[in-house]
Write a protein that holds these residues in place. Structure first.
Motif, PDB file in Angstrom:
ATOM      1  N   GLY A 292       0.866  -1.174   0.000  1.00  0.00           N
ATOM      2  CA  GLY A 292       0.000   0.000   0.000  1.00  0.00           C
ATOM      3  C   GLY A 292       0.896   1.216   0.000  1.00  0.00           C
ATOM      4  N   ALA A 293       0.278   2.393   0.044  1.00  0.00           N
ATOM      5  CA  ALA A 293       1.100   3.608   0.087  1.00  0.00           C
ATOM      6  C   ALA A 293       0.350   4.706   0.809  1.00  0.00           C
ATOM      7  N   ARG A 294       1.118   5.611   1.397  1.00  0.00           N
ATOM      8  CA  ARG A 294       0.548   6.760   2.079  1.00  0.00           C
ATOM      9  C   ARG A 294       1.121   8.011   1.425  1.00  0.00           C
ATOM     10  N   ILE A 295       0.235   8.855   0.906  1.00  0.00           N
ATOM     11  CA  ILE A 295       0.653  10.115   0.282  1.00  0.00           C
ATOM     12  C   ILE A 295       0.297  11.260   1.214  1.00  0.00           C
ATOM     13  N   GLU A 296       1.222  12.194   1.403  1.00  0.00           N
ATOM     14  CA  GLU A 296       0.980  13.385   2.239  1.00  0.00           C
ATOM     15  C   GLU A 296       0.680  14.558   1.309  1.00  0.00           C
ATOM     16  N   VAL A 297      -0.553  15.080   1.350  1.00  0.00           N
ATOM     17  CA  VAL A 297      -0.878  16.181   0.429  1.00  0.00           C
ATOM     18  C   VAL A 297      -0.007  17.408   0.661  1.00  0.00           C
ATOM     19  N   ALA A 298       0.402  17.621   1.915  1.00  0.00           N
ATOM     20  CA  ALA A 298       1.215  18.810   2.217  1.00  0.00           C
ATOM     21  C   ALA A 298       2.555  18.760   1.476  1.00  0.00           C
ATOM     22  N   GLN A 299       2.974  17.565   1.080  1.00  0.00           N
ATOM     23  CA  GLN A 299       4.263  17.428   0.393  1.00  0.00           C
ATOM     24  C   GLN A 299       4.154  17.503  -1.135  1.00  0.00           C
ATOM     25  N   LEU A 300       2.932  17.565  -1.655  1.00  0.00           N
ATOM     26  CA  LEU A 300       2.772  17.592  -3.120  1.00  0.00           C
ATOM     27  C   LEU A 300       3.446  18.831  -3.719  1.00  0.00           C
ATOM     28  N   PRO A 301       4.258  18.651  -4.765  1.00  0.00           N
ATOM     29  CA  PRO A 301       4.901  19.814  -5.395  1.00  0.00           C
ATOM     30  C   PRO A 301       3.920  20.497  -6.339  1.00  0.00           C
ATOM     31  N   LEU A 302       3.374  21.625  -5.917  1.00  0.00           N
ATOM     32  CA  LEU A 302       2.384  22.333  -6.742  1.00  0.00           C
ATOM     33  C   LEU A 302       3.040  23.547  -7.372  1.00  0.00           C
ATOM     34  N   SER A 303       2.772  23.770  -8.660  1.00  0.00           N
ATOM     35  CA  SER A 303       3.350  24.965  -9.294  1.00  0.00           C
ATOM     36  C   SER A 303       2.593  26.199  -8.812  1.00  0.00           C
ATOM     37  N   GLU A 304       3.290  27.324  -8.851  1.00  0.00           N
ATOM     38  CA  GLU A 304       2.670  28.592  -8.470  1.00  0.00           C
ATOM     39  C   GLU A 304       1.456  28.877  -9.341  1.00  0.00           C
ATOM     40  N   ALA A 305       1.607  28.605 -10.641  1.00  0.00           N
ATOM     41  CA  ALA A 305       0.519  28.888 -11.586  1.00  0.00           C
ATOM     42  C   ALA A 305      -0.716  28.061 -11.255  1.00  0.00           C
ATOM     43  N   LEU A 306      -0.497  26.792 -10.888  1.00  0.00           N
ATOM     44  CA  LEU A 306      -1.635  25.918 -10.570  1.00  0.00           C
ATOM     45  C   LEU A 306      -2.370  26.428  -9.334  1.00  0.00           C
TER      46      LEU A 306
ATOM     47  N   ALA B 293      -2.371  29.480  -8.204  1.00  0.00           N
ATOM     48  CA  ALA B 293      -3.019  30.749  -8.550  1.00  0.00           C
ATOM     49  C   ALA B 293      -4.312  30.497  -9.332  1.00  0.00           C
ATOM     50  N   ALA B 294      -4.281  29.499 -10.204  1.00  0.00           N
ATOM     51  CA  ALA B 294      -5.437  29.238 -11.070  1.00  0.00           C
ATOM     52  C   ALA B 294      -6.592  28.589 -10.322  1.00  0.00           C
ATOM     53  N   LEU B 295      -6.279  27.641  -9.444  1.00  0.00           N
ATOM     54  CA  LEU B 295      -7.346  26.823  -8.853  1.00  0.00           C
ATOM     55  C   LEU B 295      -7.564  27.048  -7.363  1.00  0.00           C
ATOM     56  N   GLY B 296      -6.619  27.711  -6.703  1.00  0.00           N
ATOM     57  CA  GLY B 296      -6.659  27.758  -5.238  1.00  0.00           C
ATOM     58  C   GLY B 296      -6.034  26.487  -4.699  1.00  0.00           C
ATOM     59  N   ARG B 297      -5.567  26.523  -3.444  1.00  0.00           N
ATOM     60  CA  ARG B 297      -4.758  25.441  -2.924  1.00  0.00           C
ATOM     61  C   ARG B 297      -5.466  24.073  -2.910  1.00  0.00           C
ATOM     62  N   ASP B 298      -6.717  24.036  -2.439  1.00  0.00           N
ATOM     63  CA  ASP B 298      -7.425  22.749  -2.319  1.00  0.00           C
ATOM     64  C   ASP B 298      -7.632  22.084  -3.675  1.00  0.00           C
TER      65      ASP B 298
ATOM     66  N   ALA C 245      -3.538  17.795  -8.705  1.00  0.00           N
ATOM     67  CA  ALA C 245      -2.255  17.074  -8.660  1.00  0.00           C
ATOM     68  C   ALA C 245      -2.485  15.591  -8.388  1.00  0.00           C
ATOM     69  N   LEU C 246      -3.491  15.280  -7.579  1.00  0.00           N
ATOM     70  CA  LEU C 246      -3.746  13.875  -7.231  1.00  0.00           C
ATOM     71  C   LEU C 246      -4.567  13.146  -8.288  1.00  0.00           C
ATOM     72  N   CYS C 247      -5.535  13.844  -8.888  1.00  0.00           N
ATOM     73  CA  CYS C 247      -6.522  13.158  -9.723  1.00  0.00           C
ATOM     74  C   CYS C 247      -6.551  13.614 -11.182  1.00  0.00           C
ATOM     75  N   GLY C 248      -5.880  14.718 -11.509  1.00  0.00           N
ATOM     76  CA  GLY C 248      -5.881  15.191 -12.893  1.00  0.00           C
ATOM     77  C   GLY C 248      -5.075  14.233 -13.759  1.00  0.00           C
ATOM     78  N   GLY C 249      -5.336  14.210 -15.039  1.00  0.00           N
ATOM     79  CA  GLY C 249      -4.592  13.309 -15.924  1.00  0.00           C
ATOM     80  C   GLY C 249      -3.565  14.050 -16.757  1.00  0.00           C
ATOM     81  N   ASP C 250      -2.923  13.311 -17.672  1.00  0.00           N
ATOM     82  CA  ASP C 250      -2.043  13.887 -18.700  1.00  0.00           C
ATOM     83  C   ASP C 250      -0.757  14.532 -18.198  1.00  0.00           C
ATOM     84  N   ASP C 251      -0.299  14.156 -16.986  1.00  0.00           N
ATOM     85  CA  ASP C 251       0.916  14.780 -16.444  1.00  0.00           C
ATOM     86  C   ASP C 251       2.191  14.296 -17.135  1.00  0.00           C
ATOM     87  N   TYR C 252       2.267  12.995 -17.369  1.00  0.00           N
ATOM     88  CA  TYR C 252       3.474  12.368 -17.923  1.00  0.00           C
ATOM     89  C   TYR C 252       4.712  12.662 -17.091  1.00  0.00           C
ATOM     90  N   GLU C 253       4.502  12.701 -15.774  1.00  0.00           N
ATOM     91  CA  GLU C 253       5.619  12.730 -14.836  1.00  0.00           C
ATOM     92  C   GLU C 253       5.937  11.284 -14.448  1.00  0.00           C
TER      93      GLU C 253
END
Ligand code: ADP
Ligand code: MG
Length: 331
Positions: free
Chosen positions: A237-251, A253-258, A264-272
């Motif tokens: 299994g795995a445990r993800i900490e949302v506080a550690q997610l690397p969010l871009s400034e633009a993202l 600014a565009a969507l608000g933190r939540d 970052a968790l559920c959007g597609g097409d990242d190819y990271e």
């Protein structure tokens, strides 16, 4: 006069491949015969992947052709990156309703610009009339036995992600014209849109991870869903900490933190790349990262629960970890 099938192949795909210096000495026979002949070096294994982009499903109608050419190859290079493979050759299957020169030129430009950057050569394909669909098959090489897999992680391994996931989902929103309520600067809008239209495959990172990661997957369906697939394949299994997610400034600014966290968790097409590293090898990885442009961030840890869980400090969040499923409605 409209181009015939053979002129089209010659003009847009064979000649550019030759003039743009991406032939390789290891493809003695490329475009023009019934099939390509390729030299696989002793001691290496061939890594193969194929991804298809369908208009209206993987990209909106009206997507710039240059982006389509770029994305068709980038999403496949991303699969090679996730395996730690070096890109070598690719094949292109194109179905298009009409042989429209501006469209074909743009597509070829986007395709070959990225191909050049990664030293991958177009060695064949297929061209038909039909609803706009672009399929690319990539072939890569790894030293025998060295390919990364989804299944090698152990409880206690640290979970990492490259880049800033979520940007592409916001970029797609903008591309679809749904981003007008985002009160962000023009540069931030352009940045997010670009992250959808021109994703960067993390090939150099994958190559480094070959020696240090215990498991790896590329993020195409959403980080939570794909991290879950890695954990399941590894029997963890795995445990993800949302506080550690690397969010871009633009993202943010565009969507608000939540909502940025949600994207970052559920959007597609990242190819990271999402990957695991045993704690003892993290320093070795960091030491090699100096040669790679993108950053990597620890976002959690593998555990023995067999479930993927997301935490905001000690509060568990409800997150859709199913990811995208093309046939979800028909079941
Ligand atoms: P066949 O009928 O034997 O399958 P085709 O007429 O489809 O051959 O293709 C002729 C040659 O052009 C082949 O070498 C094929 O790989 C190549 N080719 C066809 N379409 C493309 C394309 N879109 N991009 C690159 N090469 C292509
Ligand atoms: Mg054919």
């Amino acid at each position: 006069m409209p181009l015939g099938e053979f002129e089209l192949i010659e003009h847009y795909f064979r000649q550019p491949a030759e003039s743009m210096r991406i032939q390789r000495g290891d493809a003695p026979l490329g475009i023009g015969d019934d099939a390509a002949v390729l030299e696989v070096p002793e001691g290496t294994q061939l890594v193969a992947a194929l991804d298809t982009l369908v208009e209206g499903r993987h990209f909106p109608r009206g997507t710039p052709p240059e982006s389509l050419g770029h994305r068709a190859l980038a999403v496949n290079l991303s699969d090679l990156a996730a395996m730690g493979a070096d890109p070598a050759w690719f094949l292109l299957s194109l179905a298009t309703p009409a042989a429209e020169p501006t469209f074909l030129e743009g597509l070829a430009r986007g395709l070959f610009a990225l191909a050049n950057q990664h030293g991958i050569a177009l060695v064949g394909g297929d061209t038909t009339a039909g609803p706009l669909t672009v399929s690319v098959q990539v072939l890569g090489l790894v030293p025998r036995g060295a390919a990364l897999r989804r299944s090698g992680a152990n409880a206690g391994d640290l979970l990492f992600v490259s880049g800033t996931p979520g940007d592409a989902a916001a970029g797609l929103k903008i591309e679809l014209g749904a981003g007008n309520d985002m009160s962000i600067a023009a540069e931030q809008r352009a940045y997010l849109r670009n992250r959808f239209l021109f994703p960067e495959a993390r090939v150099a990172l994958g190559r480094i991870l070959r020696g240090v990661a215990s498991a790896c997957i590329d993020v195409s369906d959403g980080l939570a869903a794909d991290a879950g697939k890695l954990a399941t394949a590894s029997g963890c299994g795995a445990r993800i900490e949302v506080a550690q997610l690397p969010l871009s400034e633009a993202l943010c600014a565009a969507l608000g933190r939540d909502n940025a966290q949600r994207a970052a968790l559920c959007g597609g097409d990242d190819y990271e790349l999402c990957f695991t590293v045993p704690p003892s090898r993290v320093d070795a990885m960091r030491a090699q990262m100096t040669n790679v442009k993108c950053r990597v961030t620890c976002i959690g840890v593998l555990d023995a629960t067999r479930a993927l869980r997301v935490f905001d400090n000690d509060r568990e969040l409800k997150v859709d970890t199913r990811g995208y499923d093309h046939f979800a409605q028909t079941r």
